[in-house]
Design a protein around this motif. Structure first.
Motif, PDB file in Angstrom:
ATOM      1  N   ALA A 230       5.045   6.844 -14.640  1.00 60.42           N
ATOM      2  CA  ALA A 230       6.214   7.681 -14.394  1.00 60.42           C
ATOM      3  C   ALA A 230       6.938   7.275 -13.120  1.00 60.42           C
ATOM      4  CB  ALA A 230       5.806   9.155 -14.313  1.00 60.42           C
ATOM      5  N   SER A 231       6.316   6.405 -12.324  1.00 60.71           N
ATOM      6  CA  SER A 231       6.905   5.936 -11.072  1.00 60.71           C
ATOM      7  C   SER A 231       7.682   4.640 -11.312  1.00 60.71           C
ATOM      8  CB  SER A 231       5.806   5.707 -10.024  1.00 60.71           C
ATOM      9  OG  SER A 231       5.011   6.859  -9.851  1.00 60.71           O
ATOM     10  N   ASN A 232       8.234   4.106 -10.256  1.00 57.76           N
ATOM     11  CA  ASN A 232       8.892   2.802 -10.330  1.00 57.76           C
ATOM     12  C   ASN A 232       7.804   1.741 -10.493  1.00 57.76           C
ATOM     13  OD1 ASN A 232      10.141   0.332  -9.825  1.00 57.76           O
ATOM     14  ND2 ASN A 232      11.628   1.236  -8.426  1.00 57.76           N
ATOM     15  N   THR A 233       7.788   1.069 -11.634  1.00 57.94           N
ATOM     16  CA  THR A 233       6.703   0.136 -11.949  1.00 57.94           C
ATOM     17  C   THR A 233       7.016  -1.315 -11.572  1.00 57.94           C
ATOM     18  OG1 THR A 233       7.548  -0.130 -14.207  1.00 57.94           O
ATOM     19  CG2 THR A 233       5.875   1.590 -13.853  1.00 57.94           C
ATOM     20  N   SER A 234       8.072  -1.510 -10.817  1.00 59.11           N
ATOM     21  CA  SER A 234       8.482  -2.885 -10.489  1.00 59.11           C
ATOM     22  C   SER A 234       7.374  -3.670  -9.801  1.00 59.11           C
ATOM     23  CB  SER A 234       9.731  -2.868  -9.604  1.00 59.11           C
ATOM     24  OG  SER A 234      10.808  -2.260 -10.272  1.00 59.11           O
ATOM     25  N   MET A 235       6.721  -3.045  -8.825  1.00 54.37           N
ATOM     26  CA  MET A 235       5.706  -3.753  -8.052  1.00 54.37           C
ATOM     27  C   MET A 235       4.447  -4.028  -8.871  1.00 54.37           C
ATOM     28  SD  MET A 235       7.127  -4.465  -5.255  1.00 54.37           S
ATOM     29  CE  MET A 235       5.679  -5.187  -4.505  1.00 54.37           C
ATOM     30  N   ILE A 236       3.987  -3.042  -9.639  1.00 51.33           N
ATOM     31  CA  ILE A 236       2.755  -3.277 -10.387  1.00 51.33           C
ATOM     32  C   ILE A 236       2.992  -4.239 -11.557  1.00 51.33           C
ATOM     33  CG2 ILE A 236       1.690  -1.088  -9.748  1.00 51.33           C
ATOM     34  CD1 ILE A 236       2.425   0.017 -12.483  1.00 51.33           C
ATOM     35  N   LYS A 237       4.249  -4.367 -11.948  1.00 47.83           N
ATOM     36  CA  LYS A 237       4.558  -5.337 -12.998  1.00 47.83           C
ATOM     37  C   LYS A 237       4.460  -6.752 -12.458  1.00 47.83           C
ATOM     38  CE  LYS A 237       7.800  -6.205 -16.752  1.00 47.83           C
ATOM     39  NZ  LYS A 237       9.041  -5.748 -17.435  1.00 47.83           N
ATOM     40  N   ILE A 238       4.835  -6.930 -11.209  1.00 45.17           N
ATOM     41  CA  ILE A 238       4.764  -8.252 -10.577  1.00 45.17           C
ATOM     42  C   ILE A 238       3.316  -8.735 -10.528  1.00 45.17           C
ATOM     43  CG2 ILE A 238       5.047  -9.488  -8.387  1.00 45.17           C
ATOM     44  CD1 ILE A 238       7.523  -7.778  -7.872  1.00 45.17           C
ATOM     45  N   SER A 239       2.388  -7.840 -10.229  1.00 48.49           N
ATOM     46  CA  SER A 239       0.972  -8.211 -10.090  1.00 48.49           C
ATOM     47  C   SER A 239       0.214  -8.138 -11.413  1.00 48.49           C
ATOM     48  CB  SER A 239       0.291  -7.287  -9.078  1.00 48.49           C
ATOM     49  OG  SER A 239       0.233  -5.965  -9.590  1.00 48.49           O
ATOM     50  N   ASP A 240       0.913  -7.807 -12.489  1.00 51.51           N
ATOM     51  CA  ASP A 240       0.287  -7.612 -13.798  1.00 51.51           C
ATOM     52  C   ASP A 240      -0.545  -6.336 -13.861  1.00 51.51           C
ATOM     53  OD1 ASP A 240       1.361  -9.587 -15.344  1.00 51.51           O
ATOM     54  OD2 ASP A 240      -0.261 -11.020 -15.016  1.00 51.51           O
ATOM     55  N   ALA A 241      -0.499  -5.529 -12.804  1.00 54.68           N
ATOM     56  CA  ALA A 241      -1.223  -4.262 -12.835  1.00 54.68           C
ATOM     57  C   ALA A 241      -0.617  -3.313 -13.867  1.00 54.68           C
ATOM     58  CB  ALA A 241      -1.216  -3.611 -11.453  1.00 54.68           C
ATOM     59  N   LEU A 242       0.640  -3.523 -14.242  1.00 60.40           N
ATOM     60  CA  LEU A 242       1.255  -2.699 -15.278  1.00 60.40           C
ATOM     61  C   LEU A 242       0.527  -2.934 -16.608  1.00 60.40           C
ATOM     62  CD1 LEU A 242       3.412  -0.754 -16.287  1.00 60.40           C
ATOM     63  CD2 LEU A 242       4.943  -2.718 -16.618  1.00 60.40           C
ATOM     64  N   LEU A 243       0.237  -4.196 -16.905  1.00 63.60           N
ATOM     65  CA  LEU A 243      -0.517  -4.520 -18.110  1.00 63.60           C
ATOM     66  C   LEU A 243      -1.883  -3.843 -18.084  1.00 63.60           C
ATOM     67  CD1 LEU A 243      -1.293  -6.101 -20.671  1.00 63.60           C
ATOM     68  CD2 LEU A 243      -1.848  -8.054 -19.194  1.00 63.60           C
ATOM     69  N   TYR A 244      -2.558  -3.933 -16.934  1.00 66.46           N
ATOM     70  CA  TYR A 244      -3.886  -3.344 -16.817  1.00 66.46           C
ATOM     71  C   TYR A 244      -3.836  -1.814 -16.864  1.00 66.46           C
ATOM     72  CZ  TYR A 244      -4.687  -8.106 -15.278  1.00 66.46           C
ATOM     73  OH  TYR A 244      -4.720  -9.477 -15.200  1.00 66.46           O
ATOM     74  N   THR A 245      -2.706  -1.258 -16.459  1.00 67.00           N
ATOM     75  CA  THR A 245      -2.543   0.193 -16.558  1.00 67.00           C
ATOM     76  C   THR A 245      -2.602   0.615 -18.021  1.00 67.00           C
ATOM     77  OG1 THR A 245      -1.210   0.348 -14.535  1.00 67.00           O
ATOM     78  CG2 THR A 245      -1.002   2.152 -16.114  1.00 67.00           C
ATOM     79  N   TYR A 246      -1.869  -0.090 -18.875  1.00 59.86           N
ATOM     80  CA  TYR A 246      -1.897   0.213 -20.309  1.00 59.86           C
ATOM     81  C   TYR A 246      -3.293  -0.020 -20.889  1.00 59.86           C
ATOM     82  CZ  TYR A 246       3.226   0.342 -20.219  1.00 59.86           C
ATOM     83  OH  TYR A 246       4.535   0.664 -19.950  1.00 59.86           O
TER      84      TYR A 246
ATOM     85  N   THR B 288       0.840  -1.197   0.000  1.00 58.18           N
ATOM     86  CA  THR B 288       0.000   0.000   0.000  1.00 58.18           C
ATOM     87  C   THR B 288       0.872   1.242   0.000  1.00 58.18           C
ATOM     88  OG1 THR B 288      -0.091  -0.071   2.417  1.00 58.18           O
ATOM     89  CG2 THR B 288      -1.870  -1.165   1.211  1.00 58.18           C
ATOM     90  N   HIS B 289       2.183   1.061   0.059  1.00 59.12           N
ATOM     91  CA  HIS B 289       3.107   2.190   0.120  1.00 59.12           C
ATOM     92  C   HIS B 289       3.835   2.411  -1.192  1.00 59.12           C
ATOM     93  CE1 HIS B 289       2.409   2.289   4.428  1.00 59.12           C
ATOM     94  NE2 HIS B 289       2.723   1.014   4.511  1.00 59.12           N
ATOM     95  N   ASP B 290       3.591   1.545  -2.173  1.00 64.17           N
ATOM     96  CA  ASP B 290       4.227   1.700  -3.472  1.00 64.17           C
ATOM     97  C   ASP B 290       3.493   2.779  -4.260  1.00 64.17           C
ATOM     98  OD1 ASP B 290       5.979   0.776  -5.720  1.00 64.17           O
ATOM     99  OD2 ASP B 290       4.032   0.285  -6.576  1.00 64.17           O
ATOM    100  N   ALA B 291       4.230   3.787  -4.737  1.00 67.02           N
ATOM    101  CA  ALA B 291       3.607   4.933  -5.419  1.00 67.02           C
ATOM    102  C   ALA B 291       2.847   4.499  -6.662  1.00 67.02           C
ATOM    103  CB  ALA B 291       4.670   5.968  -5.765  1.00 67.02           C
ATOM    104  N   ALA B 292       3.457   3.655  -7.490  1.00 68.26           N
ATOM    105  CA  ALA B 292       2.809   3.223  -8.723  1.00 68.26           C
ATOM    106  C   ALA B 292       1.495   2.502  -8.436  1.00 68.26           C
ATOM    107  CB  ALA B 292       3.746   2.321  -9.520  1.00 68.26           C
TER     108      ALA B 292
END
Length: 234
Positions: A62-78, A30-34
């Motif tokens: 624009a933030s560090n996307t390491s954490m959201i990439k692990i959960s696949d939230a990076l994909l859902y962001t796009y 809950t503390h990860d900016a992305a």
């Protein structure tokens, strides 16, 4: 299919997505900016604030996307950001977002399908078909991409291939009356187009035959005149 109906596939996917992903992302941290930006963006998207959602997703990327990439939230962001851009009619921006997402996730069929929709909306029907084909290369039974491909082919006047796409879509979803109607219309247009082509071909052949006959007749008449002229000289 109308644009509203085309985007229905995305809406249905989004409805499932909004239920599952925010909680999953929050569990990671809950503390990860992305993650926080992503969750805010998703909440705004759910509420129909597309411009606000885009701003939050921009912040997430624009933030560090390491954490959201692990959960696949990076994909859902796009996916979600492009969806918001499409809803606002910002199709060029959506394509740019989707291209960035595809660079990360080249095997995601929804990214390719939505890129095709954005291209379709810009009148780039050939490019849209290419994107839909990419989605179908990943999942050949992707109903949404099959219908969308059919729509793009109709715009290009390629009714025969459009009918093939609609038929394939009906195979995956036999009860879809709208697609059945589109198939019937495409088949009718294909038959009419074929008939028109045959008529044009016959007309061309008649014109060519008439031209040949005229040429032969004229040449014969000219030859006869020359022969008559030679006889007179004698």
């Amino acid at each position: 299919m109308t644009r509203g109906k085309i985007s229905l596939v995305t809406v249905l996917f989004l409805a499932c997505l909004l239920v599952v992903i925010p909680a999953a992302a929050a569990e990671n941290t809950t503390h990860d900016a992305a993650t926080q930006y992503y969750n805010r963006g998703t909440q705004l998207l759910t509420g129909g604030d597309y411009a606000g959602a885009i701003q939050q997703y921009d912040q997430a990327l624009a933030s560090n996307t390491s954490m959201i990439k692990i959960s696949d939230a990076l994909l859902y962001t796009y996916q979600n950001m492009a969806y918001a851009q499409i809803r606002l009619g910002n199709y060029t921006d959506a394509i740019a977002t989707l291209d960035t997402g595809i660079a990360e996730y080249p095997k995601d069929k929804l990214l390719w399908n939505n890129k095709g929709y954005a291209q379709f909306s810009l009148g780039k029907y050939g490019d849209a078909v290419t994107s839909y084909n990419q989605a179908l290369a990943i999942d050949g039974n992707y109903t949404g991409a099959l219908i969308n491909k059919g729509d793009a082919l109709v715009k290009m006047g390629n009714f025969q291939d459009a009918a093939v796409a609609y038929q394939a879509a009906l195979t995956t979803n036999p009860t879809d009356k709208d697609t059945a109607a589109k198939l019937a219309a495409a088949q009718k247009s294909a038959a009419s187009s074929t008939q028109t082509t045959l008529i044009v071909l016959v007309v061309v052949l008649v014109i060519v035959a008439a031209g040949v006959a005229y040429y032969v007749t004229r040449k014969g008449a000219t030859t006869d005149k020359k022969s008559e002229a030679k006889k007179n000289k004698k």
